[in-house]
Write a protein that holds these residues in place. Structure first.
Motif, PDB file in Angstrom:
ATOM      1  N   ARG A 115      17.621   0.527   5.883  1.00 56.38           N
ATOM      2  CA  ARG A 115      17.531   0.773   7.318  1.00 56.38           C
ATOM      3  C   ARG A 115      16.089   0.595   7.776  1.00 56.38           C
ATOM      4  N   VAL A 116      15.914   0.105   8.987  1.00 60.30           N
ATOM      5  CA  VAL A 116      14.606   0.030   9.645  1.00 60.30           C
ATOM      6  C   VAL A 116      14.726   0.827  10.933  1.00 60.30           C
ATOM      7  N   ARG A 157       0.831  -1.218   0.000  1.00 58.24           N
ATOM      8  CA  ARG A 157       0.000   0.000   0.000  1.00 58.24           C
ATOM      9  C   ARG A 157       0.862   1.263   0.000  1.00 58.24           C
ATOM     10  N   ALA A 158       2.072   1.175   0.560  1.00 59.34           N
ATOM     11  CA  ALA A 158       2.957   2.334   0.606  1.00 59.34           C
ATOM     12  C   ALA A 158       3.737   2.528  -0.694  1.00 59.34           C
ATOM     13  N   GLY A 159       3.611   1.583  -1.648  1.00 54.50           N
ATOM     14  CA  GLY A 159       4.252   1.748  -2.942  1.00 54.50           C
ATOM     15  C   GLY A 159       5.561   1.014  -3.122  1.00 54.50           C
ATOM     16  N   VAL A 193      10.129   5.616   4.055  1.00 63.60           N
ATOM     17  CA  VAL A 193       8.729   5.227   3.852  1.00 63.60           C
ATOM     18  C   VAL A 193       8.189   4.766   5.200  1.00 63.60           C
ATOM     19  N   PRO A 194       7.230   5.481   5.798  1.00 67.64           N
ATOM     20  CA  PRO A 194       6.657   5.050   7.076  1.00 67.64           C
ATOM     21  C   PRO A 194       5.728   3.849   6.881  1.00 67.64           C
ATOM     22  N   LEU A 195       5.948   2.805   7.653  1.00 70.54           N
ATOM     23  CA  LEU A 195       5.105   1.609   7.593  1.00 70.54           C
ATOM     24  C   LEU A 195       4.649   1.247   9.000  1.00 70.54           C
ATOM     25  N   ARG A 196       3.407   0.772   9.106  1.00 75.26           N
ATOM     26  CA  ARG A 196       2.901   0.275  10.388  1.00 75.26           C
ATOM     27  C   ARG A 196       2.798  -1.249  10.307  1.00 75.26           C
ATOM     28  N   PRO A 197       3.514  -1.977  11.148  1.00 72.51           N
ATOM     29  CA  PRO A 197       3.492  -3.441  11.074  1.00 72.51           C
ATOM     30  C   PRO A 197       2.099  -3.998  11.279  1.00 72.51           C
ATOM     31  N   ARG A 198       1.844  -5.116  10.623  1.00 75.19           N
ATOM     32  CA  ARG A 198       0.562  -5.803  10.825  1.00 75.19           C
ATOM     33  C   ARG A 198       0.526  -6.478  12.197  1.00 75.19           C
ATOM     34  N   LEU A 211      14.070   2.984   5.356  1.00 75.15           N
ATOM     35  CA  LEU A 211      14.874   3.695   4.363  1.00 75.15           C
ATOM     36  C   LEU A 211      15.011   2.798   3.136  1.00 75.15           C
ATOM     37  N   VAL A 212      14.466   3.291   2.012  1.00 70.35           N
ATOM     38  CA  VAL A 212      14.361   2.484   0.795  1.00 70.35           C
ATOM     39  C   VAL A 212      15.113   3.167  -0.337  1.00 70.35           C
TER      40      VAL A 212
END
Length: 495
Positions: free
Chosen positions: A447-448, A436-438, A485-490, A475-476
């Motif tokens: 990096r995470v 969803r974030a692309g 890219v901000p991601l929220r874990p499932r 970091l992508v």
């Protein structure tokens, strides 16, 4: 839906229709004297003082008769089409002395109007400021004063990046307009524009400053006004109530091509800084450090625990550039340049561009939650060209996606060498939050949060330790561009 555009307000050849034969107005009894108005500005004295220094600029280009379809002088395409359609008369290409040229005979070029604009005199010996797009591609430049004198002008220099140009006419004792200070301009202040909208010379419009430092995606922070500005006003002055030029009218915000209540002017401080270089050398020299940057969004700021969204996010660093030599890395956020805060990403190119090549400067970067000062030597702009690197695909053996919706694999030694990277993993599959974030196959995760990624196994362990209630910044790298890219874990349920 109509497309909204930022339009450079230059019109091509303008044809004005004359008004004649209007009926005389009926006579009426003189009305009683009205009470004088108070609290409204009077621009009459200002216009009388400044108006003579505003000029009309007309440009021409050489067009061969073959390009014009061989039309006789004074006949345009529309008139020729009228003859062809309704009278069946083809219009031959005239040769020397009015005769029809023989086959293969060269046809003479002729000068044709290509555009109109405005400008203003800044020195009595004939230096005139205007927009670069007004004189771009012109074969000849003609300047007309308010007293109807016309001069052929010489282009001293033009800078497309700031849209500033300097031309000169061979004249003496010309009226000039004083230069103001755009930094002292205040929102809500009355301003006046004088120019040649639609070719109507010395037209005066007035309004207020609507905003300052308006970012339109260009190199400069523009002055936004509600002064009526139209095609042909390009290059004309924006004047404050003291009769000083505070900007050059350059663009309008429009859905129709005409004025809709928003116009933009280049701050005069930047104009004069560029003009001085153009007068001396005919070009503008700017500094560069060799980074591609983007804005720090609120989501990225939140995911990195930043107090506010500010700075310039480094997406990529050019090989061999001053930034690479100084130790700047993709994912760094540049917070200050030589002690000056970088509030927006667009601030950095302006600060660096104003710095002379060879000067030693300091970058303050935010890396993994800590500020670092890096020494950097400024280079001259437009020297090195960055070659994009390709992100290769990894193994086709795809396991189950993790909590971020990602499946990754280790980079091969050949990939690391090609990309000049020591760490990172390549994305094999992106779905769920990552999809969803692309994110997509071939992206490289560096990096995470604040953890550098060195292997696929370490990446999976890092993701397992993430808090599903909080977003994390990933970091992508894609090609040569790097971004957070901000991601929220499932959650374990998969939501």
């Amino acid at each position: 839906m109509k497309k909204t555009l930022l339009i450079r307000i230059l019109l091509g050849s303008v044809m004005a229709a004359s008004l004649a034969g209007a009926p005389a107005m009926p006579a009426f009894a003189a009305p009683a004297a009205a009470a004088p108005l108070t609290g409204l500005p009077d621009f009459t004295q200002l216009v009388d003082r400044v108006g003579p220094a505003v000029v009309n600029i007309r440009t021409t280009e050489r067009v061969s008769r073959a390009q014009r379809g061989g039309l006789p002088p004074g006949m345009d395409d529309d008139m020729a089409e009228l003859f062809r359609r309704f009278f069946g008369i083809p219009m031959p290409s005239p040769g020397p002395k009015g005769g029809t040229p023989k086959k293969g005979q060269p046809q003479p070029d002729e000068e044709q109007n290509s555009g109109v604009g405005s400008g203003f005199v800044v020195s009595a010996d004939g230096y005139i400021m205007t927009n670069a797009h007004v004189v771009d591609g012109a074969e000849s430049i003609y300047v007309t004063l308010t007293d109807k004198r016309e001069f052929k002008a010489k282009l001293i220099g033009a800078d497309k990046r700031t849209d500033v140009a300097v031309v000169k006419v061979d004249a003496r004792d010309l009226p000039t307009v004083p230069i103001g200070d755009s930094n002292k301009l205040r929102v809500g202040e009355w301003v006046v524009a004088i120019g040649s909208p639609f070719g109507l010379e010395n037209t005066v419009t007035a309004g207020i400053v609507s905003a300052k430092g308006r970012d339109t995606g260009d190199y400069l922070p523009f002055i936004q006004t509600d002064v009526a500005v139209n095609p042909g006003n390009s290059g004309g002055p924006l004047i404050n109530m003291r009769g000083e030029v505070v900007g050059i009218n350059s663009m309008i915000y429009s859905q129709t091509g005409g004025f809709m209540g928003i116009s933009f002017a280049i701050p005069i401080d930047e104009v004069m800084r560029v003009a001085e270089q153009l007068k001396k050398t005919g070009k503008v020299v700017r500094g560069r450090i060799g980074v591609a940057i983007s804005e720090v969004s609120k989501d990225v700021a939140d995911s990195l625990n930043l107090p506010r969204a500010a700075g310039a996010l480094v997406r990529s660093v050019e090989p061999g550039s001053p930034a690479e030599k100084a130790g700047v890395l993709p994912g760094d956020i540049i917070m200050k340049f030589d002690g000056r805060a970088v509030d927006h990403a667009t601030d950095l190119p302006r600060m660096v561009g104003e710095t002379k090549p060879g000067v030693a400067s300091t970058l303050q970067v935010l890396r993994k939650g800590k500020n670092q000062d890096l020494k950097i030597t400024i280079a001259e702009a437009d020297t090195d060209v960055q070659k994009p690197a390709k992100a290769s695909q990894g193994s086709a053996d795809v396991p189950h996606p993790n909590a971020l919706g990602l499946v990754v694999s280790d980079l091969t030694d050949a990939q690391r060498k090609e990309l000049k990277m020591r760490g990172g993993v390549v994305v094999e599959l992106a779905e769920g939050p990552a999809g969803r974030a692309g994110l997509q196959q071939g992206d490289i995760i560096l990096r995470v949060g604040d953890t550098d990624i060195t292997s696929a196994k370490q990446f999976e362990e890092t993701v397992k330790g993430l808090d599903a209630k909080r977003p994390v910044a990933i970091l992508v790298r894609r090609g040569d561009a790097t971004q957070f890219v901000p991601l929220r874990p499932r959650t374990p349920s998969g939501k």
